[in-house]
Scaffold this motif. Sequence first.
Motif, PDB file in Angstrom:
ATOM      1  N   GLN A   1       0.837  -1.207   0.000  1.00  0.00           N
ATOM      2  CA  GLN A   1       0.000   0.000   0.000  1.00  0.00           C
ATOM      3  C   GLN A   1       0.872   1.256   0.000  1.00  0.00           C
ATOM      4  OE1 GLN A   1      -3.180   0.157  -0.520  1.00  0.00           O
ATOM      5  NE2 GLN A   1      -3.355   2.352  -0.259  1.00  0.00           N
ATOM      6  N   GLN A   2       1.948   1.225   0.770  1.00  0.00           N
ATOM      7  CA  GLN A   2       2.873   2.368   0.813  1.00  0.00           C
ATOM      8  C   GLN A   2       3.549   2.560  -0.544  1.00  0.00           C
ATOM      9  OE1 GLN A   2       5.208   0.860   4.018  1.00  0.00           O
ATOM     10  NE2 GLN A   2       4.164   2.118   5.551  1.00  0.00           N
TER      11      GLN A   2
ATOM     12  N   GLU B   1       1.070   4.218  -2.904  1.00  0.00           N
ATOM     13  CA  GLU B   1       0.928   5.641  -2.608  1.00  0.00           C
ATOM     14  C   GLU B   1       2.141   6.443  -3.074  1.00  0.00           C
ATOM     15  OE1 GLU B   1       0.168   5.697   1.586  1.00  0.00           O
ATOM     16  OE2 GLU B   1      -1.847   4.845   1.349  1.00  0.00           O
TER      17      GLU B   1
ATOM     18  N   ASN C   1       2.092   6.754  -6.951  1.00  0.00           N
ATOM     19  CA  ASN C   1       1.106   7.724  -7.413  1.00  0.00           C
ATOM     20  C   ASN C   1       1.516   9.154  -7.079  1.00  0.00           C
ATOM     21  OD1 ASN C   1      -0.633   5.909  -8.662  1.00  0.00           O
ATOM     22  ND2 ASN C   1      -1.680   5.453  -6.750  1.00  0.00           N
ATOM     23  N   GLN C   2       2.129   9.331  -5.930  1.00  0.00           N
ATOM     24  CA  GLN C   2       2.614  10.661  -5.571  1.00  0.00           C
ATOM     25  C   GLN C   2       3.709  11.099  -6.543  1.00  0.00           C
ATOM     26  OE1 GLN C   2       4.298  10.914  -1.644  1.00  0.00           O
ATOM     27  NE2 GLN C   2       4.322  13.140  -1.670  1.00  0.00           N
TER      28      GLN C   2
ATOM     29  N   GLU D   1      -3.385   9.427  -9.762  1.00  0.00           N
ATOM     30  CA  GLU D   1      -3.687   8.028  -9.454  1.00  0.00           C
ATOM     31  C   GLU D   1      -3.521   7.179 -10.713  1.00  0.00           C
ATOM     32  OE1 GLU D   1      -4.613   6.473  -6.453  1.00  0.00           O
ATOM     33  OE2 GLU D   1      -3.958   8.378  -5.605  1.00  0.00           O
TER      34      GLU D   1
END
Length: 97
Positions: free
Chosen positions: A76-77, A80, A83-84, A89
Amino acid sequence: MPSSNQPQSLGSVLSELVDRYGYRERFDAARAVEAWPEVVGEAIANVTEQVWMRHGTLHVKVRSSAWRHQLQFQRQQWRERMNQHLGREVVDEVVFR
């Protein structure tokens, strides 16, 4: 594209063309694959063999099961952070194999 005769930046024209002709998903997938080593850093990039994107899922082939297990906990990290880095996204899920 706007019909005015005002000058536009090359970047905005190219972005509009990518969207208009339906290449955004492919373009974003290529950007994600290319960004993987930069986002995860040299140590983790060195334990991954292959990275590819399909339908919003970033697939990462890992050299050992121990590393795969460790990276799986942080998927999950990684999503994120990707996407950052990409500014939107693009990655829905990260799968380690």
